[in-house]
Design a protein around this motif. Structure first.
Motif, PDB file in Angstrom:
ATOM      1  N   HIS A 115       0.835  -1.200   0.000  1.00 35.67           N
ATOM      2  CA  HIS A 115       0.000   0.000   0.000  1.00 35.67           C
ATOM      3  C   HIS A 115       0.869   1.249   0.000  1.00 35.67           C
ATOM      4  O   HIS A 115       1.890   1.306   0.685  1.00 35.67           O
ATOM      5  CB  HIS A 115      -1.000  -0.004   1.161  1.00 35.67           C
ATOM      6  CG  HIS A 115      -0.419   0.062   2.535  1.00 35.67           C
ATOM      7  ND1 HIS A 115      -0.216   1.262   3.189  1.00 35.67           N
ATOM      8  CD2 HIS A 115      -0.003  -0.905   3.392  1.00 35.67           C
ATOM      9  CE1 HIS A 115       0.288   1.018   4.399  1.00 35.67           C
ATOM     10  NE2 HIS A 115       0.431  -0.287   4.537  1.00 35.67           N
ATOM     11  N   ASP A 155       6.138   1.589   6.575  1.00 34.38           N
ATOM     12  CA  ASP A 155       4.719   1.226   6.451  1.00 34.38           C
ATOM     13  C   ASP A 155       4.058   2.073   5.378  1.00 34.38           C
ATOM     14  O   ASP A 155       3.453   3.062   5.692  1.00 34.38           O
ATOM     15  CB  ASP A 155       4.049   1.393   7.819  1.00 34.38           C
ATOM     16  CG  ASP A 155       2.579   0.989   7.813  1.00 34.38           C
ATOM     17  OD1 ASP A 155       2.170   0.293   6.886  1.00 34.38           O
ATOM     18  OD2 ASP A 155       1.848   1.397   8.726  1.00 34.38           O
ATOM     19  N   ASP A 156       4.106   1.747   4.082  1.00 31.40           N
ATOM     20  CA  ASP A 156       4.650   0.483   3.609  1.00 31.40           C
ATOM     21  C   ASP A 156       5.502   0.736   2.375  1.00 31.40           C
ATOM     22  O   ASP A 156       5.862  -0.179   1.651  1.00 31.40           O
ATOM     23  CB  ASP A 156       3.447  -0.447   3.328  1.00 31.40           C
ATOM     24  CG  ASP A 156       3.780  -1.801   2.761  1.00 31.40           C
ATOM     25  OD1 ASP A 156       4.698  -2.434   3.297  1.00 31.40           O
ATOM     26  OD2 ASP A 156       3.137  -2.190   1.780  1.00 31.40           O
ATOM     27  N   GLU A 165      -5.128   1.226   2.692  1.00 31.96           N
ATOM     28  CA  GLU A 165      -4.870   0.268   3.776  1.00 31.96           C
ATOM     29  C   GLU A 165      -5.040   0.918   5.137  1.00 31.96           C
ATOM     30  O   GLU A 165      -5.590   0.323   6.059  1.00 31.96           O
ATOM     31  CB  GLU A 165      -3.468  -0.321   3.648  1.00 31.96           C
ATOM     32  CG  GLU A 165      -3.262  -1.623   4.428  1.00 31.96           C
ATOM     33  CD  GLU A 165      -2.910  -1.421   5.902  1.00 31.96           C
ATOM     34  OE1 GLU A 165      -3.075  -2.367   6.680  1.00 31.96           O
ATOM     35  OE2 GLU A 165      -2.473  -0.307   6.290  1.00 31.96           O
ATOM     36  N   GLU A 166      -4.599   2.153   5.260  1.00 30.79           N
ATOM     37  CA  GLU A 166      -4.638   2.820   6.560  1.00 30.79           C
ATOM     38  C   GLU A 166      -6.051   3.261   6.946  1.00 30.79           C
ATOM     39  O   GLU A 166      -6.277   3.750   8.052  1.00 30.79           O
ATOM     40  CB  GLU A 166      -3.676   4.024   6.580  1.00 30.79           C
ATOM     41  CG  GLU A 166      -2.222   3.676   6.265  1.00 30.79           C
ATOM     42  CD  GLU A 166      -1.547   2.786   7.315  1.00 30.79           C
ATOM     43  OE1 GLU A 166      -2.212   2.400   8.298  1.00 30.79           O
ATOM     44  OE2 GLU A 166      -0.363   2.472   7.126  1.00 30.79           O
TER      45      GLU A 166
HETATM   46 ZN   LIG Z   1       0.948  -1.051   6.402  1.00 30.06          ZN
END
Ligand SMILES: [Zn+2]
Length: 461
Positions: A87, A120-121, A154-155
């Motif tokens: 992501h 991340d990420d 994703e977050e």
């Molecule tokens: Zn992540």
């Protein structure tokens, strides 16, 4: 690794880092709607880098939310197809004043790059992009077919990813999915993550009289929902930490002796863990170690309670309402819907006739476990051992990563979760960073991984 490949990687070291810094300089904060143009700009930059790496059919694909970036290279007939997920969106940078250097101005200190999204990420999915680039440049073709799916939500819970996977099932057809969005067990100790817990979440409301009452005038004769909710919660677990809901453990997959031996051999100190949290003593289900309790056993925890007077000083009130939020972490093969029904029915059976109850299951998700003897996981372990000079440890995590379950259920592919980050790299916090040594190690490991996966038969379940 042949000398020509080593040379190529050496020569490209600075430019690979520059590409990472370019991604890190874009504030792709998915939760902040005012930054949607930056999120899209980041998607375009990911697409540019996928193209530069030699991937084809690269496209920024729209969803109901932020776009997904796709790219592929399918020139290895008869070989398996490896789907790489990552992501490009990041967490907000707040509180910005706690950062040593600006969060979107990548800064190198001590061999680590500091920026929001470093571990991340962005730094983690990019190792696979660079591995493809290095393999194509140094040997002309890849040993397997690859597809990349890099999402931008994703977050914020990946809410459009499952629909995207369903909508593009044919395009995304693959034999396994590789995800690097986790940490190594410890510096120098690479790991493969093979298990995650699921979740079932509840809210319980108890109601007594129509309004709060004077505890002197009415106390002793009128039911107290605050007291009843405490009594109810206390009856859900016994003194040995066992959850007292009938049927709760029926589908729990017991730890294999081999797993227990492996966890016991990990460099993990329970006393250090206790001291780090500053609790007087640890708690949990009897007969299990701390790692077993956190990774492979289900839980029932109070997440919050609300009742009566909680201000300063004393107020002699008999509350008419009490609320508690409770959640269960689930393990394979517990089904969230089944557990929700069992918990709800049991709690309702415990409600005394003096109060009214509303028990609701709020949301849930399934746990996940990968078969550790799957040829794809064995191939990953070999690749890691070739790069790190030691085999990876197989670990689980206590939290949930719902997309792993989505990939397994929608695309029917096993997940290979290999992290190149470290747990102390401040993800979601100020001064997020990634060790650049691990970034380059990740690129080499990914190249070896693609090589090893070439030997795994295509079409395995
Ligand atoms: Zn992540």
């Amino acid at each position: 690794m042949p000398a020509s490949v080593q040379e190529y990687l050496e020569e490209k070291r600075a430019s690979f880092e520059a590409d990472l810094f370019e991604l890190l300089s874009i504030p792709s904060v998915s939760t902040d709607s005012t930054r949607a143009p930056e999120v899209r700009r980041c998607a375009r930059e990911v697409a540019r880098q996928l193209r530069e790496a030699g991937l084809t059919k690269v496209e920024v694909m729209d969803t109901a939310g932020h776009p997904v970036v796709y790219g592929e290279r399918l020139n290895a007939p008869g070989k398996p197809t490896v789907l790489v997920y990552g992501h490009y969106d990041v967490q907000p940078e707040d509180p910005v004043e706690l950062w040593t250097s600006p969060p979107f101005k990548p800064t190198v200190r001590d061999g680590k790059v500091y920026a929001r999204g470093a571990t991340d990420d962005k730094g983690q999915f990019l190792v696979h992009v660079k591995a493809v680039q290095a393999m194509l440049a140094s040997r002309g073709e890849l040993p397997v077919n690859v597809k990349f799916v890099i999402e931008g939500e994703e977050e914020i819970g990946s809410r459009n990813l499952a629909p995207f996977l369903r909508q593009h099932k044919d395009l995304l057809k693959a034999d396994m999915v590789v995800i690097s969005d986790s940490a190594m067990f410890a510096p120098g100790i690479p790991s493969i993550l093979y298990g995650l817990r699921g979740l079932a979440y509840f809210q319980i409301d108890l109601t007594g009289a129509d309004s709060d009452l004077h505890s002197g005038v009415f106390g002793g004769a009128v039911p107290n929902p605050g007291f009843e909710i405490c009594r109810l919660v206390a009856r859900l677990k016994d003194a040995s930490g066992r959850i007292l809901i009938p049927g709760f453990y029926d589908k729990v997959r017991e730890l294999e002796p081999e797993e227990r031996a492996e966890y016991a051999a990990l460099p993990f100190d329970e006393e250090e863990f206790r001291a780090g949290l500053n609790v007087p003593a640890l708690d949990g289900e009897e007969g299990y170690t701390v790692l077993e309790r956190r990774w492979a056993r289900p839980t029932l925890e109070v997440n919050g309670m609300l009742c009566g007077f909680t201000g300063e000083g004393a107020k002699t009130v008999l509350p008419n309402k009490a609320m508690v939020k409770i959640s269960c972490r689930l393990v394979p093969d517990q089904e969230p819907e089944e557990i929700a029904a069992l918990v709800k029915a049991h709690i309702e059976s415990l409600v005394p006739p003096t109060v009214r109850a509303n028990v609701r299951a709020l949301h849930g998700g399934k746990g996940w476990i990968a078969p550790r003897n799957h040829p794809a996981l064995k191939a990953a372990a070999r690749a890691i051992e070739r790069e790190f000079g030691r085999p990876p440890v197989f670990v689980r995590e206590g939290g949930s990563i719902p997309i792993v379950v989505d990939f397994e259920q929608i695309l029917r592919v096993p997940g290979i979760l290999v992290g190149f980050g470290l747990n102390d790299e401040n993800l979601h916090a100020p001064d997020e960073h990634m060790d650049l040594g691990n970034f380059h190690r990740g690129i080499r490991t990914s190249m070896l991984l693609l090589e090893e996966l070439a030997g795994v038969p295509a079409g395995l379940p």
